[in-house]
Design a protein around this motif. Structure first.
Motif, PDB file in Angstrom:
ATOM      1  N   ALA A  95       0.835  -1.206   0.000  1.00 14.96           N
ATOM      2  CA  ALA A  95       0.000   0.000   0.000  1.00 14.96           C
ATOM      3  C   ALA A  95       0.868   1.254   0.000  1.00 14.96           C
ATOM      4  CB  ALA A  95      -0.936  -0.011   1.212  1.00 14.96           C
ATOM      5  N   CYS A  96       2.020   1.202   0.671  1.00 20.92           N
ATOM      6  CA  CYS A  96       2.954   2.331   0.635  1.00 20.92           C
ATOM      7  C   CYS A  96       3.440   2.582  -0.792  1.00 20.92           C
ATOM      8  CB  CYS A  96       4.159   2.053   1.541  1.00 20.92           C
ATOM      9  SG  CYS A  96       3.825   2.097   3.321  1.00 20.92           S
ATOM     10  N   LEU A  97       3.774   1.506  -1.503  1.00 16.43           N
ATOM     11  CA  LEU A  97       4.227   1.631  -2.886  1.00 16.43           C
ATOM     12  C   LEU A  97       3.124   2.216  -3.757  1.00 16.43           C
ATOM     13  CD1 LEU A  97       6.109  -1.773  -3.344  1.00 16.43           C
ATOM     14  CD2 LEU A  97       7.113   0.485  -3.003  1.00 16.43           C
ATOM     15  N   ALA A  98       1.899   1.747  -3.533  1.00 14.05           N
ATOM     16  CA  ALA A  98       0.770   2.251  -4.313  1.00 14.05           C
ATOM     17  C   ALA A  98       0.532   3.731  -4.052  1.00 14.05           C
ATOM     18  CB  ALA A  98      -0.487   1.446  -3.985  1.00 14.05           C
ATOM     19  N   ALA A  99       0.936   4.203  -2.860  1.00 12.21           N
ATOM     20  CA  ALA A  99       0.770   5.617  -2.515  1.00 12.21           C
ATOM     21  C   ALA A  99       1.897   6.480  -3.085  1.00 12.21           C
ATOM     22  CB  ALA A  99       0.699   5.775  -0.999  1.00 12.21           C
TER      23      ALA A  99
END
Length: 328
Positions: free
Chosen positions: A128-132
């Motif tokens: 989710a961090c990468l997606a952000a």
């Protein structure tokens, strides 16, 4: 929880000796778990953890690291379990929408600086961090969690407390035997002054690990000569009280709560009544303030803290080396 007094006493204390068999079993299980391989991500993962249960300054350290990474042109995001919050995640923390009861207190502080994801499942949270849009993940805590492969783990140590009696929980504050934890650490952040932290600094240097010395700085503006009633529910409330004294405040009274304490209406009523009786302002930490209802928060002063590195250059070089290794 509030650490029992015998954790900082001699390891031969009767309570420590009685609990030592449980500590050996718990420590062995945790150490074996730490040795498991974790999921590897396409971006660097930096873990800010500690050897022990309780406060050591992990959140200020994580904030300082993210600030350094931002100065280096990177886009860090924080990954947190969200201790004390009810949301399992992954969820992007929004301080305007979420409260401590949902995401925990520390993520609300982290989210002021950079995107913050709360997730019980660390690999899912990292994705989710990468997606952000993150290109670097800073884990607040999680040294003992093996689910996510870490490019670097820094152990944060309170120089005044060290590792207490050196025994694993529940006989002492260690999360696992110290010699088993060292193999997962790439450096030490020694916060504050005190003899208890020096043996760890020497051991880190013996192992060829960098020791980054730092202090917790407080602006202290407006506290000189002010009469206050101080309260805190953090790992080491005494550090907060000492910081207030250093800022020149007159402490009319103080009250310590367990770490991450969820303040109930009765707690708040008692605090406000005592402050009124003492003719003092209520004051607490930023971490405690986010656990207060908005109307009470508006009536309570806070003393912010930030981590100040004695020399940021070695840590900057260590981070740059980590990024370079990923690019080769």
């Amino acid at each position: 929880m509030r650490p029992p007094g015998f954790w900082s006493a001699d390891p031969g204390h009767p309570a420590a000796r009685l609990l030592a068999p449980l500590g050996r079993a718990y420590g062995a299980l945790t150490a074996a778990r730490m040795d498991r391989p974790g999921e590897r991500l396409p971006c660097p993962v930096l873990c800010v953890g500690n050897f022990t249960l309780g406060g050591a300054g992990k959140t200020p350290t994580a904030l300082a690291l993210a600030a350094l990474l931002t100065e280096m042109g990177l886009r860090p995001a924080f990954l947190s379990r969200g201790y004390g919050g009810r949301l399992a995640g992954p969820v992007a923390v929004d301080p305007a929408r979420h409260g401590a009861a949902e995401v925990g207190d520390e993520p609300l502080l982290l989210a002021r600086l950079a995107p913050t994801i709360v997730a019980r499942n660390r690999p899912a949270g990292a994705r989710a961090c990468l997606a952000a849009g993150a290109d670097f993940i800073v884990m607040d805590d999680g040294l003992q969690n093996p689910s996510l492969a870490k490019d670097l783990a820094l152990a944060v140590v309170d120089a005044g407390a060290g590792i207490g009696n050196g025994l694993p929980f529940p006989a002492g504050p260690l999360r696992a035997p110290l010699d088993r934890q060292w193999r997962h650490v790439g450096g030490l952040v020694l916060v504050g002054a005190g003899a208890a932290g020096e043996p760890l600094a020497r051991e880190a240097e013996r192992r060829g690990l960098p020791v980054h010395r730092a202090t917790l700085a407080t602006p202290g503006d407006g506290f000189a000569g002010r009469r206050v009633y101080a309260f805190a529910g953090i790992g080491r409330p005494g550090k907060f009280f000492d910081s207030l004294c250093a800022a020149g405040a007159e402490i009319a009274g103080r009250r310590a709560f367990p770490d991450h304490h969820p303040y109930e209406a009765a707690d708040l009523a008692a605090l406000e009544e005592t402050a009124r009786r003492l003719g003092a302002d209520l004051v607490t930490t930023e971490k405690d303030a986010v656990r207060l209802p908005p109307d009470v928060r508006a009536r309570v002063r806070t003393l912010p803290v930030s981590l100040r590195l004695a020399d940021p250059a070695p840590l900057r070089r260590q981070l740059a080396g980590l990024i370079g290794a990923r690019r080769t």
